[in-house]
Design a protein around this motif. Structure first.
Motif, mmCIF file in Angstrom:
data_model
loop_
_atom_site.group_PDB
_atom_site.id
_atom_site.type_symbol
_atom_site.label_atom_id
_atom_site.label_comp_id
_atom_site.label_asym_id
_atom_site.label_seq_id
_atom_site.Cartn_x
_atom_site.Cartn_y
_atom_site.Cartn_z
ATOM 1 N N THR A 123 10.364 -0.412 7.658
ATOM 2 C CA THR A 123 9.223 -0.592 8.562
ATOM 3 C C THR A 123 7.926 -0.256 7.837
ATOM 4 O OG1 THR A 123 10.629 -0.009 10.427
ATOM 5 C CG2 THR A 123 8.245 0.084 10.782
ATOM 6 N N GLN A 124 7.938 0.839 7.124
ATOM 7 C CA GLN A 124 6.739 1.235 6.403
ATOM 8 C C GLN A 124 6.380 0.194 5.338
ATOM 9 O OE1 GLN A 124 6.844 5.106 4.606
ATOM 10 N NE2 GLN A 124 4.903 4.818 3.544
ATOM 11 N N ALA A 125 7.373 -0.314 4.633
ATOM 12 C CA ALA A 125 7.116 -1.329 3.610
ATOM 13 C C ALA A 125 6.531 -2.593 4.236
ATOM 14 C CB ALA A 125 8.396 -1.657 2.853
ATOM 15 N N GLU A 126 7.052 -2.995 5.395
ATOM 16 C CA GLU A 126 6.533 -4.182 6.075
ATOM 17 C C GLU A 126 5.096 -3.968 6.527
ATOM 18 O OE1 GLU A 126 9.284 -5.040 9.211
ATOM 19 O OE2 GLU A 126 10.826 -5.771 7.834
ATOM 20 N N VAL A 127 4.804 -2.800 7.064
ATOM 21 C CA VAL A 127 3.442 -2.491 7.516
ATOM 22 C C VAL A 127 2.480 -2.503 6.331
ATOM 23 C CG1 VAL A 127 1.986 -0.639 8.460
ATOM 24 C CG2 VAL A 127 4.155 -1.210 9.564
ATOM 25 N N GLU A 128 2.895 -1.886 5.222
ATOM 26 C CA GLU A 128 2.036 -1.856 4.036
ATOM 27 C C GLU A 128 1.813 -3.259 3.491
ATOM 28 O OE1 GLU A 128 3.980 0.845 1.375
ATOM 29 O OE2 GLU A 128 3.316 2.613 2.498
ATOM 30 N N ALA A 129 2.846 -4.090 3.452
ATOM 31 C CA ALA A 129 2.698 -5.460 2.956
ATOM 32 C C ALA A 129 1.760 -6.260 3.859
ATOM 33 C CB ALA A 129 4.066 -6.143 2.869
ATOM 34 N N ARG A 130 1.905 -6.097 5.157
ATOM 35 C CA ARG A 130 1.032 -6.795 6.104
ATOM 36 C C ARG A 130 -0.411 -6.346 5.917
ATOM 37 N NH1 ARG A 130 2.470 -5.164 11.431
ATOM 38 N NH2 ARG A 130 4.442 -6.175 10.989
ATOM 39 N N GLN A 131 -0.609 -5.044 5.738
ATOM 40 C CA GLN A 131 -1.956 -4.509 5.538
ATOM 41 C C GLN A 131 -2.557 -5.058 4.244
ATOM 42 O OE1 GLN A 131 -3.750 -2.550 7.708
ATOM 43 N NE2 GLN A 131 -5.410 -3.048 6.305
ATOM 44 N N GLU A 132 -1.757 -5.120 3.180
ATOM 45 C CA GLU A 132 -2.249 -5.665 1.911
ATOM 46 C C GLU A 132 -2.650 -7.125 2.062
ATOM 47 O OE1 GLU A 132 0.844 -4.919 -0.941
ATOM 48 O OE2 GLU A 132 0.403 -2.765 -1.011
ATOM 49 N N GLU A 134 -3.630 -8.623 4.820
ATOM 50 C CA GLU A 134 -4.870 -8.654 5.610
ATOM 51 C C GLU A 134 -6.071 -8.262 4.763
ATOM 52 O OE1 GLU A 134 -4.078 -6.118 8.964
ATOM 53 O OE2 GLU A 134 -2.678 -7.561 9.870
ATOM 54 N N ASP A 135 -5.904 -7.273 3.878
ATOM 55 C CA ASP A 135 -6.993 -6.852 2.997
ATOM 56 C C ASP A 135 -7.372 -7.974 2.034
ATOM 57 O OD1 ASP A 135 -7.010 -4.372 4.215
ATOM 58 O OD2 ASP A 135 -5.931 -3.348 2.587
ATOM 59 N N VAL A 136 -6.381 -8.658 1.491
ATOM 60 C CA VAL A 136 -6.655 -9.758 0.560
ATOM 61 C C VAL A 136 -7.392 -10.876 1.287
ATOM 62 C CG1 VAL A 136 -5.589 -11.569 -0.861
ATOM 63 C CG2 VAL A 136 -4.781 -9.214 -1.029
ATOM 64 N N LEU A 140 -11.011 -12.151 0.365
ATOM 65 C CA LEU A 140 -11.225 -13.553 -0.036
ATOM 66 C C LEU A 140 -12.400 -14.151 0.726
ATOM 67 C CD1 LEU A 140 -7.617 -15.045 -0.375
ATOM 68 C CD2 LEU A 140 -9.354 -14.915 -2.176
ATOM 69 N N ARG A 141 -12.623 -13.718 1.953
ATOM 70 C CA ARG A 141 -13.734 -14.229 2.767
ATOM 71 C C ARG A 141 -15.092 -13.812 2.203
ATOM 72 N NH1 ARG A 141 -10.726 -12.389 7.956
ATOM 73 N NH2 ARG A 141 -9.377 -14.185 8.324
ATOM 74 N N THR A 142 -15.103 -12.759 1.381
ATOM 75 C CA THR A 142 -16.381 -12.305 0.808
ATOM 76 C C THR A 142 -16.782 -13.125 -0.417
ATOM 77 O OG1 THR A 142 -15.379 -10.652 -0.666
ATOM 78 C CG2 THR A 142 -15.923 -9.946 1.596
ATOM 79 N N LEU A 143 -15.871 -13.948 -0.947
ATOM 80 C CA LEU A 143 -16.158 -14.754 -2.136
ATOM 81 C C LEU A 143 -16.932 -16.011 -1.751
ATOM 82 C CD1 LEU A 143 -12.670 -14.608 -3.908
ATOM 83 C CD2 LEU A 143 -14.607 -13.061 -4.201
ATOM 84 N N THR A 144 -17.554 -16.593 -2.757
ATOM 85 C CA THR A 144 -18.181 -17.897 -2.526
ATOM 86 C C THR A 144 -17.077 -18.914 -2.322
ATOM 87 O OG1 THR A 144 -18.204 -18.563 -4.844
ATOM 88 C CG2 THR A 144 -20.125 -17.273 -4.046
#
Length: 194
Positions: A123-132, A134-136, A140-144
């Motif tokens: 569960t923790q691994a899935e949450v961390e992967a999902r968070q990563e 979402e962060d990516v 990516l939205r901040t790039l041109t």
């Protein structure tokens, strides 16, 4: 055929267990039958007091009586009565059974615990992967648009720099610059240290 050995010679009296042991040592099955009748109840009682489970107590009682038959030569009258010897064998067997059951249960519980517990917290691994992810996506939205397209084609679609340049109708140098600048911005946005 031998006659049963009874105290006082009267069949209603209890048999002389010491005399029966001598006959049993000679292979007399009838003598063993009489011994069995005399000691089975007390053996079951002592085994039941230790083991507690009726079915296992019956099983251990049978094991004890078989052991008495097989090891009748081990009985030493100078050390005590036949009944005490048989009950000592019974108590030892009962304790052995309890120890065996406890050890077996402990082994089964350890195996079951190892099989139940994953090597890592899924569960923790899935949450961390999902968070990563979402962060990516957020970074990516901040790039041109050009940086985002170049990185997406290269990293998510597996295109080479040359294929990205062809797809975007841009020079190879321009694509490399866009990707380098975009990756630096992503690194900074994600807080990755080099």
């Amino acid at each position: 055929m031998r006659q049963a050995v009874f105290i006082g010679g009267n069949p209603e009296d209890e048999p002389d267990l010491g005399a029966l042991m001598k006959h049993i040592a000679d292979g007399d099955e009838r003598a063993f039958g009489q011994l069995y009748e005399s000691v089975a109840g007390p053996v079951f009682g002592i085994v039941r007091a230790v083991v507690r489970d009726v079915a296992q107590s019956e099983e251990v009682t049978q094991e004890v009586l078989v052991e008495v038959w097989r090891h009748v030569a081990d009985y030493r009258p100078e050390r005590g009565s036949v009944m005490n010897w048989v009950l000592t064998v019974a108590h030892r067997r009962a304790v052995d059974r309890v120890r065996s059951v406890v050890a077996s249960t402990a082994r089964e519980e350890r195996v079951a615990a190892r099989e139940r517990l994953p090597e890592f917290d899924v569960t923790q691994a899935e949450v961390e992967a999902r968070q990563e992810r979402e962060d990516v996506v957020r970074c990516l939205r901040t790039l041109t648009q050009l940086q985002r397209e170049s990185i997406t084609l290269a990293y998510y679609q597996g295109l080479t720099y040359r294929e990205v340049a062809e797809r975007l109708s841009a020079s190879l140098g321009t694509v490399k610059t866009r990707m380098r600048d975009g990756l630096i911005r992503l690194r900074d946005c994600l807080g990755v240290t080099t």
